[in-house]
Design a protein around this motif. Structure first.
Motif, PDB file in Angstrom:
ATOM      1  N   GLY A  74      89.766 -45.315 -16.844  1.00  0.00           N
ATOM      2  CA  GLY A  74      90.803 -44.345 -16.532  1.00  0.00           C
ATOM      3  C   GLY A  74      90.274 -43.017 -16.046  1.00  0.00           C
ATOM      4  O   GLY A  74      91.018 -42.236 -15.423  1.00  0.00           O
ATOM      5  N   GLU A  75      88.992 -42.731 -16.308  1.00  0.00           N
ATOM      6  CA  GLU A  75      88.403 -41.485 -15.799  1.00  0.00           C
ATOM      7  C   GLU A  75      88.332 -41.468 -14.281  1.00  0.00           C
ATOM      8  O   GLU A  75      88.136 -40.416 -13.681  1.00  0.00           O
ATOM      9  CB  GLU A  75      87.006 -41.286 -16.387  1.00  0.00           C
ATOM     10  CG  GLU A  75      86.997 -40.954 -17.871  1.00  0.00           C
ATOM     11  CD  GLU A  75      87.655 -39.611 -18.144  1.00  0.00           C
ATOM     12  OE1 GLU A  75      87.452 -38.680 -17.345  1.00  0.00           O
ATOM     13  OE2 GLU A  75      88.377 -39.499 -19.147  1.00  0.00           O
ATOM     14  N   PHE A  76      88.455 -42.647 -13.655  1.00  0.00           N
ATOM     15  CA  PHE A  76      88.413 -42.717 -12.193  1.00  0.00           C
ATOM     16  C   PHE A  76      89.802 -42.959 -11.601  1.00  0.00           C
ATOM     17  O   PHE A  76      89.925 -43.353 -10.450  1.00  0.00           O
ATOM     18  CB  PHE A  76      87.446 -43.830 -11.750  1.00  0.00           C
ATOM     19  CG  PHE A  76      86.008 -43.483 -11.991  1.00  0.00           C
ATOM     20  CD1 PHE A  76      85.253 -42.846 -11.014  1.00  0.00           C
ATOM     21  CD2 PHE A  76      85.402 -43.763 -13.201  1.00  0.00           C
ATOM     22  CE1 PHE A  76      83.931 -42.501 -11.227  1.00  0.00           C
ATOM     23  CE2 PHE A  76      84.075 -43.432 -13.430  1.00  0.00           C
ATOM     24  CZ  PHE A  76      83.340 -42.793 -12.452  1.00  0.00           C
ATOM     25  N   ASP A  77      90.828 -42.715 -12.402  1.00  0.00           N
ATOM     26  CA  ASP A  77      92.183 -42.812 -11.875  1.00  0.00           C
ATOM     27  C   ASP A  77      92.451 -41.668 -10.889  1.00  0.00           C
ATOM     28  O   ASP A  77      91.916 -40.551 -11.046  1.00  0.00           O
ATOM     29  CB  ASP A  77      93.208 -42.732 -13.008  1.00  0.00           C
ATOM     30  CG  ASP A  77      93.218 -43.983 -13.867  1.00  0.00           C
ATOM     31  OD1 ASP A  77      92.615 -44.985 -13.450  1.00  0.00           O
ATOM     32  OD2 ASP A  77      93.819 -43.937 -14.959  1.00  0.00           O
ATOM     33  N   LEU A  78      93.276 -41.955  -9.894  1.00  0.00           N
ATOM     34  CA  LEU A  78      93.698 -40.920  -8.949  1.00  0.00           C
ATOM     35  C   LEU A  78      94.574 -39.907  -9.686  1.00  0.00           C
ATOM     36  O   LEU A  78      95.529 -40.270 -10.357  1.00  0.00           O
ATOM     37  CB  LEU A  78      94.478 -41.558  -7.797  1.00  0.00           C
ATOM     38  CG  LEU A  78      95.005 -40.606  -6.729  1.00  0.00           C
ATOM     39  CD1 LEU A  78      93.853 -39.924  -5.996  1.00  0.00           C
ATOM     40  CD2 LEU A  78      95.901 -41.360  -5.753  1.00  0.00           C
ATOM     41  N   LYS A  79      94.221 -38.628  -9.567  1.00  0.00           N
ATOM     42  CA  LYS A  79      94.937 -37.576 -10.294  1.00  0.00           C
ATOM     43  C   LYS A  79      95.797 -36.754  -9.327  1.00  0.00           C
ATOM     44  O   LYS A  79      95.379 -36.445  -8.211  1.00  0.00           O
ATOM     45  CB  LYS A  79      93.947 -36.666 -11.021  1.00  0.00           C
ATOM     46  CG  LYS A  79      93.162 -37.376 -12.127  1.00  0.00           C
ATOM     47  CD  LYS A  79      92.188 -36.431 -12.781  1.00  0.00           C
ATOM     48  CE  LYS A  79      91.487 -37.089 -13.971  1.00  0.00           C
ATOM     49  NZ  LYS A  79      90.723 -38.294 -13.580  1.00  0.00           N
ATOM     50  N   VAL A  80      96.979 -36.443  -9.784  1.00  0.00           N
ATOM     51  CA  VAL A  80      97.895 -35.577  -9.036  1.00  0.00           C
ATOM     52  C   VAL A  80      98.040 -34.264  -9.800  1.00  0.00           C
ATOM     53  O   VAL A  80      98.339 -34.264 -10.997  1.00  0.00           O
ATOM     54  CB  VAL A  80      99.277 -36.231  -8.863  1.00  0.00           C
ATOM     55  CG1 VAL A  80     100.214 -35.284  -8.106  1.00  0.00           C
ATOM     56  CG2 VAL A  80      99.161 -37.550  -8.127  1.00  0.00           C
ATOM     57  N   LYS A  81      97.827 -33.157  -9.109  1.00  0.00           N
ATOM     58  CA  LYS A  81      97.979 -31.843  -9.705  1.00  0.00           C
ATOM     59  C   LYS A  81      99.011 -31.052  -8.904  1.00  0.00           C
ATOM     60  O   LYS A  81      99.054 -31.149  -7.664  1.00  0.00           O
ATOM     61  CB  LYS A  81      96.656 -31.083  -9.727  1.00  0.00           C
ATOM     62  CG  LYS A  81      95.555 -31.779 -10.523  1.00  0.00           C
ATOM     63  CD  LYS A  81      94.262 -30.969 -10.498  1.00  0.00           C
ATOM     64  CE  LYS A  81      93.166 -31.672 -11.289  1.00  0.00           C
ATOM     65  NZ  LYS A  81      91.893 -30.894 -11.279  1.00  0.00           N
ATOM     66  N   ALA A  82      99.813 -30.294  -9.572  1.00  0.00           N
ATOM     67  CA  ALA A  82     100.831 -29.483  -8.883  1.00  0.00           C
ATOM     68  C   ALA A  82     101.053 -28.192  -9.656  1.00  0.00           C
ATOM     69  O   ALA A  82     100.874 -28.151 -10.878  1.00  0.00           O
ATOM     70  CB  ALA A  82     102.138 -30.267  -8.760  1.00  0.00           C
ATOM     71  N   LEU A 101      95.793 -34.007  -4.680  1.00  0.00           N
ATOM     72  CA  LEU A 101      95.321 -35.334  -5.095  1.00  0.00           C
ATOM     73  C   LEU A 101      93.809 -35.275  -5.231  1.00  0.00           C
ATOM     74  O   LEU A 101      93.110 -34.782  -4.313  1.00  0.00           O
ATOM     75  CB  LEU A 101      95.711 -36.399  -4.067  1.00  0.00           C
ATOM     76  CG  LEU A 101      97.204 -36.661  -3.876  1.00  0.00           C
ATOM     77  CD1 LEU A 101      97.410 -37.696  -2.774  1.00  0.00           C
ATOM     78  CD2 LEU A 101      97.849 -37.125  -5.170  1.00  0.00           C
ATOM     79  N   GLU A 102      93.304 -35.769  -6.336  1.00  0.00           N
ATOM     80  CA  GLU A 102      91.862 -35.720  -6.579  1.00  0.00           C
ATOM     81  C   GLU A 102      91.387 -37.093  -7.050  1.00  0.00           C
ATOM     82  O   GLU A 102      91.976 -37.700  -7.955  1.00  0.00           O
ATOM     83  CB  GLU A 102      91.528 -34.663  -7.627  1.00  0.00           C
ATOM     84  CG  GLU A 102      90.033 -34.462  -7.829  1.00  0.00           C
ATOM     85  CD  GLU A 102      89.741 -33.287  -8.764  1.00  0.00           C
ATOM     86  OE1 GLU A 102      89.113 -33.517  -9.813  1.00  0.00           O
ATOM     87  OE2 GLU A 102      90.195 -32.164  -8.447  1.00  0.00           O
ATOM     88  N   GLN A 103      90.322 -37.610  -6.457  1.00  0.00           N
ATOM     89  CA  GLN A 103      89.782 -38.923  -6.781  1.00  0.00           C
ATOM     90  C   GLN A 103      88.297 -38.812  -7.116  1.00  0.00           C
ATOM     91  O   GLN A 103      87.493 -38.385  -6.280  1.00  0.00           O
ATOM     92  CB  GLN A 103      89.973 -39.896  -5.601  1.00  0.00           C
ATOM     93  CG  GLN A 103      89.357 -41.258  -5.808  1.00  0.00           C
ATOM     94  CD  GLN A 103      90.045 -42.036  -6.921  1.00  0.00           C
ATOM     95  OE1 GLN A 103      91.226 -42.334  -6.832  1.00  0.00           O
ATOM     96  NE2 GLN A 103      89.304 -42.349  -7.983  1.00  0.00           N
ATOM     97  N   ALA A 104      87.952 -39.178  -8.366  1.00  0.00           N
ATOM     98  CA  ALA A 104      86.540 -39.231  -8.740  1.00  0.00           C
ATOM     99  C   ALA A 104      85.891 -40.441  -8.086  1.00  0.00           C
ATOM    100  O   ALA A 104      86.511 -41.501  -7.936  1.00  0.00           O
ATOM    101  CB  ALA A 104      86.406 -39.309 -10.262  1.00  0.00           C
ATOM    102  N   LEU A 105      84.617 -40.310  -7.701  1.00  0.00           N
ATOM    103  CA  LEU A 105      83.891 -41.369  -7.007  1.00  0.00           C
ATOM    104  C   LEU A 105      82.866 -42.002  -7.937  1.00  0.00           C
ATOM    105  O   LEU A 105      82.189 -41.299  -8.696  1.00  0.00           O
ATOM    106  CB  LEU A 105      83.190 -40.809  -5.773  1.00  0.00           C
ATOM    107  CG  LEU A 105      84.108 -40.132  -4.729  1.00  0.00           C
ATOM    108  CD1 LEU A 105      83.269 -39.538  -3.614  1.00  0.00           C
ATOM    109  CD2 LEU A 105      85.122 -41.132  -4.193  1.00  0.00           C
ATOM    110  N   MET A 106      82.723 -43.337  -7.861  1.00  0.00           N
ATOM    111  CA  MET A 106      81.749 -44.013  -8.685  1.00  0.00           C
ATOM    112  C   MET A 106      80.312 -43.581  -8.381  1.00  0.00           C
ATOM    113  O   MET A 106      79.483 -43.472  -9.296  1.00  0.00           O
ATOM    114  CB  MET A 106      81.904 -45.531  -8.528  1.00  0.00           C
ATOM    115  CG  MET A 106      80.994 -46.336  -9.446  1.00  0.00           C
ATOM    116  SD  MET A 106      81.256 -46.000 -11.212  1.00  0.00           S
ATOM    117  CE  MET A 106      82.832 -46.824 -11.477  1.00  0.00           C
TER     118      MET A 106
END
Length: 484
Positions: A74-82, A101-106
């Motif tokens: 879940g740490e690599f889930d796509l995050k939405v911030k507003a 939108l923020e996406q962590a990369l492996m």
């Protein structure tokens, strides 16, 4: 992984039985039927595979581990911030809205894309919050060049969760070996108790039939009454032995019902009618392959696999500690473009913007990293010692089981010779008694010697088959491939 079983769906053991709580095993002595459902050891082992609650509980560890693995991912889930801000009171009147939108990369770092709009009047020092009338679009990426490049806490958590999931299989396999060995031990104890019970009943039957003959001879004054009294004393003594043997059979059946279960997982109390008539014929063990047996056991035993997985976990911790010693040195690139009518006459927000830069951070003492490395190295050294000891223990268990199997096989031959000689002496003493050259006391002594030799033979055979089960468990072999 667990050995494959015939069929995909769990099924009830192929032989019938009596649910625990019904009529106890043993009961009143009953004649065996010509055709009946004999309970084989394989059926008991299969019921452990399919229906043993403790094994089922252990297998639920896989669900728990998979849940932790999913949570770590879940740490690599796509995050939405507003965010939405409005300056309702004050000298300046403005509002700001943002969606990101923020996406962590492996491989490390992250990428993002955002849209923001800021409108109204802003002080000069907050002009960066203002956008053109259509707002600002921005994309960017931050990637680590040193620390967190090969590994970071998020990836370490996923690696650890994956290894914990892999540990479930050897854990369950180890319990399976333990439970199936317990089932085999209980099964052969039950067979021994059943055959011993039959032997005691047969001896009692012989004594009771002799009593009828003595009564007739006493009536005809062909035998002293004291001999009849002596035989009646033997009947009472042997009746007590039968009751004692019946109780042992009941105990053995109750213990076996812990492992022998129906398709719904309920204990099944095996009845005396399900007992085999005799032990299988033992085979001479091969004691010349000790080194190969130990090597095979080390390759098959789940404890070694479990320790290897623990070592991999410690190596992940070591890599994470070494990563923490590195300086944080990241590259940052981001591009933005405002759209719509210009926010000011200068039009300074309108041009496309591209930013690139480097970010550096280094804790000077790095005690947290050093402590992590020291902990991981200590764990690796500990696991190395545990693995060596476990290999020694496995070799010891294999050697002990092979020794027990070899010596029990030798004892079977001696026990059978003892039984044959005891029966010859008993038959000879009976002939002497019939010829009025002996007395009942001597006959009784020979009968006692014969039953003692018979029971010893049963115990020796049970020891042999229990030693076979112990050797299979020590080897880590598939319990369902056992031929006995």
């Amino acid at each position: 992984a667990l050995p494959a079983l015939p069929g995909d769906a769990p099924r009830a053991p192929p032989v019938g039985g009596q649910p625990a709580g019904g009529r106890p095993a043993g009961g009143q002595p009953a004649e065996r039927e010509e055709v009946r459902a004999v309970l084989p050891l394989r059926s008991v082992i299969e019921s452990v595979y399919y229906s043993f609650p403790a094994l089922e509980a252990a297998m639920r560890e896989a669900d728990i581990a998979e849940g932790k693995q999913l949570a770590a991912s879940g740490e690599f889930d796509l995050k939405v911030k507003a965010e939405s801000m409005s300056l309702a009171e004050g000298f300046y009147d403005n509002y700001r809205n943002l969606v990101k939108l923020e996406q962590a990369l492996m491989p490390g770092g992250h990428v993002f894309g955002q849209y923001r709009i800021g409108d109204g009047s802003f002080p000069e020092y907050y002009r960066d919050r203002e956008t053109n009338e259509g707002g600002e679009f921005k994309i960017g990426m931050q990637t680590p060049l040193m620390r967190n490049r090969a590994i970071d806490q998020r990836r370490a958590d996923i690696f650890q969760a994956t290894l914990r999931r892999e540990q479930v299989d050897p854990f369950v396999q180890g319990l399976l070996l333990e439970f199936t060995y317990g089932a085999a031990d209980a099964y052969w104890s039950w067979v021994t108790a059943g055959l011993s019970y039959d032997a005691q009943r047969n001896l009692l039957r012989v004594t009771e039939e002799r009593n009828k003959q003595f009564e007739e001879r006493v009536k005809q004054q062909d035998l002293a009454e004291i001999e009849l009294v002596q035989n009646e004393r033997l009947i009472a003594s042997r009746q007590a032995k039968v009751i004692e043997a019946e109780r042992k059979l009941q105990q053995a059946a109750i213990k076996l019902s812990l492992f022998f279960r129906d398709g719904q997982g309920r204990p099944v109390l095996p009845s005396p009618a399900m007992l085999p008539d005799a032990f299988p014929e033992p085979r001479a063990p091969d004691t010349t392959v000790f080194a190969a047996a130990v090597e095979a056991a080390i390759n098959q035993r789940p404890e070694i696999r479990e320790l290897d997985l623990q070592r991999q976990q410690a190596e992940v911790d070591l890599s994470l500690g070494e990563n923490m010693r590195l300086p944080s040195f990241d590259a940052v690139v981001q591009a933005s473009k405002d759209v719509g009518a210009p926010a000011s006459k200068k039009g300074d927000k309108t041009p496309f913007e591209l930013e690139a830069g480097l970010m550096f951070e280094l804790p000077l003492q790095r005690r947290k990293a050093d402590g992590k490395i020291r902990e991981a190295n200590g764990k690796l050294a500990q696991l190395s010692a545990k693995r060596e000891f476990t290999q020694n223990k496995i070799a010891n268990q294999v050697q002990d089981a092979q020794s027990a199997l070899a010596t029990s096989f030798e004892r079977i031959g001696l026990a059978r010779r003892n039984v044959a000689l005891a029966r010859r002496l008993e038959a000879a003493e009976r002939q002497r008694f019939d010829a009025e050259d002996s007395d009942l006391l001597r006959v009784a002594l020979q009968e006692a010697a014969e039953i003692e030799a018979t029971l010893l033979e049963f115990e020796t055979l049970a020891d042999y088959f229990k030693a076979r089960a112990a050797l299979r468990a020590a080897m880590g072999a598939d319990p369902l491939s056992a031929g006995d």
